[in-house]
Design a protein around this motif. Structure first.
Motif, PDB file in Angstrom:
ATOM      1  N   GLU A  25       0.675 -19.439 -10.744  1.00 52.51           N
ATOM      2  CA  GLU A  25       1.614 -18.221 -10.285  1.00 52.51           C
ATOM      3  C   GLU A  25       0.914 -17.382  -9.688  1.00 52.51           C
ATOM      4  N   PRO A  61      10.446 -21.747 -10.451  1.00 51.28           N
ATOM      5  CA  PRO A  61      10.130 -20.305 -10.162  1.00 51.28           C
ATOM      6  C   PRO A  61       9.018 -20.126  -9.070  1.00 51.28           C
ATOM      7  N   ASN A  65      10.392 -20.631  -5.627  1.00 51.13           N
ATOM      8  CA  ASN A  65      11.319 -19.279  -5.310  1.00 51.13           C
ATOM      9  C   ASN A  65      10.187 -18.472  -4.764  1.00 51.13           C
ATOM     10  N   THR A  66       8.868 -18.352  -5.013  1.00 47.69           N
ATOM     11  CA  THR A  66       8.025 -17.379  -4.294  1.00 47.69           C
ATOM     12  C   THR A  66       7.580 -17.819  -2.951  1.00 47.69           C
ATOM     13  N   THR A  73      19.509 -23.917  -5.432  1.00 51.51           N
ATOM     14  CA  THR A  73      18.286 -23.393  -5.136  1.00 51.51           C
ATOM     15  C   THR A  73      18.270 -22.996  -3.532  1.00 51.51           C
TER      16      THR A  73
END
Length: 379
Positions: free
Chosen positions: A155, A192, A195-196, A227
């Motif tokens: 992340e 997730p 998504n970044t 998405t």
């Protein structure tokens, strides 16, 4: 990297891992520490290298390196970091996979640094190596063994200043990464992270994100579509690039004629067209011959069309297996007629199918729908 051609004697494993490349790797370690026995390492590595396959060579070089680096993993990791050449050119935007000779370094880290007490150092080392050669295979071992800790690190890496590090976040978590083992985490866990990454300015990263979504689409098509719709609404990515990403991410669903996927790409699932004069001009063929067919499309309104054809190949047991092939994408105007011709060679030594005699069918597939079927006899 050169593409192997049948009959040329090309050997990918010999191009990537040979005495010159092994000597180069040894020189990197010797330049960082003159005590490193470069000659001994090269001699021992080459003794058994030639009889091994590509991935076996990676393991072999890593295992040999264990006898030439410090026994203490913490020290060995520092030796690896010191031996690395400068990072790959940061001004490039795509197709800079790196130097394969550094792949064994990732294998070395997995073999020696997978314990939790080494996790922080191992991830730091992988981050350094991936800026010289992609570590998507090595990172998967850490995802499987230490999922929570590794995903937290990924992340952070998703916003790293180096695009090779950012790409690793997507490529390393792909559910169906070619030539790599499966992950123990759920197929959708990395959404997730994507998504970044979807707004990344580098095509090398966005291609990986798109390939990742294409993997997910094989089991969770609706999630992928949702998405992509969310990304369109966010408008964080350049519109042209996002359109390319959508097309690349949905390629499997498009081949399957998925109406929702086609609609998201702007293709009506029920185009107002008329298809006429569909004919196969080679009713009887043999392996190595080509089938040829023609047809005409007339627009009853302005339409965007994605034109494919499906060949139902006869299998050894007499059943058939469909293979989708592309013809073209076009914009047709109301009242316009377009004539199309296609020639398809039936290769006798194809890598994706085997040829068996029998009646084969060719179906026109336009925007996911069928617009006629014709047959030919493979003798």
């Amino acid at each position: 990297m050169a593409t192997p051609q049948k009959g040329t004697g090309f050997s990918l494993k010999d191009q990537l891992f040979n005495v010159d490349r092994v000597s180069y790797l040894a020189s990197c370690f010797h330049a960082a520490d003159a005590r490193f026995d470069a000659a001994g390492f090269v001699a021992e590595t080459m003794k058994d290298l030639k009889k091994l396959e590509l991935k076996e060579r990676i393991v072999h070089i890593a295992s040999t390196l264990e006898r030439y680096l410090a026994a203490d993993y913490k020290v060995a990791a520092k030796q690896i970091a010191a031996a690395l050449p400068p990072p790959l050119d940061p001004t490039k935007r795509d197709n800079d996979f790196g130097d394969f000779i550094f792949a064994p370094l990732g294998e070395y880290v997995v073999r020696n640094g997978l314990e939790k007490r080494h996790l922080k150092l191992s991830l730091k080392t992988i981050k350094a190596i991936t800026q010289r050669f992609s570590m998507e295979d090595a990172i998967r071992a850490f995802i499987n063994t230490h999922p929570s800790e590794t995903l937290r690190t990924l992340e952070k890496w998703s916003t790293d200043g180096n695009y090779h590090v950012r790409r690793l976040v997507s490529e390393g978590t792909r559910p169906r990464l070619p030539w790599s083992g499966r992950l123990s985490i759920d197929t959708t866990t990395a959404i997730p992270l994507l998504n970044t990454l979807h707004a990344d300015p580098t095509r090398y990263v966005t291609r990986s994100v798109s390939n990742h979504l294409n993997d997910i689409a094989k089991t969770h098509p609706d999630l992928v579509l949702e998405t992509l719709k969310q990304w369109q609404q966010l408008s964080q990515q350049d519109a042209t690039e996002l359109q390319w990403m959508c097309k690349h991410a949905l390629r499997t669903l498009v081949k399957q004629g998925d109406r929702k996927a086609l609609a998201l790409l702007g293709f009506s699932p029920s185009p107002k067209i008329t298809v006429t004069d569909f004919a196969i001009h080679t009713p009887q063929v043999r392996p190595g011959d080509a089938i040829e067919f023609t047809f005409e499309i007339t627009g009853r309104k302005n339409e965007s069309l994605l034109i494919d054809y499906v060949i139902d190949f006869v299998k050894a047991n007499g059943s058939t297996s469909p293979k989708v092939h592309k013809i073209k994408q076009l914009r047709i105007k109301k009242g316009e007629t377009v004539s199309l011709k296609k020639r398809h060679v039936l290769r006798d030594a194809a890598t994706t199918y085997s040829l068996y005699p029998g009646i084969h069918h060719v179906t026109l597939q336009i925007n996911g729908g069928s617009f006629g079927t014709q047959s030919f006899d493979l003798q």
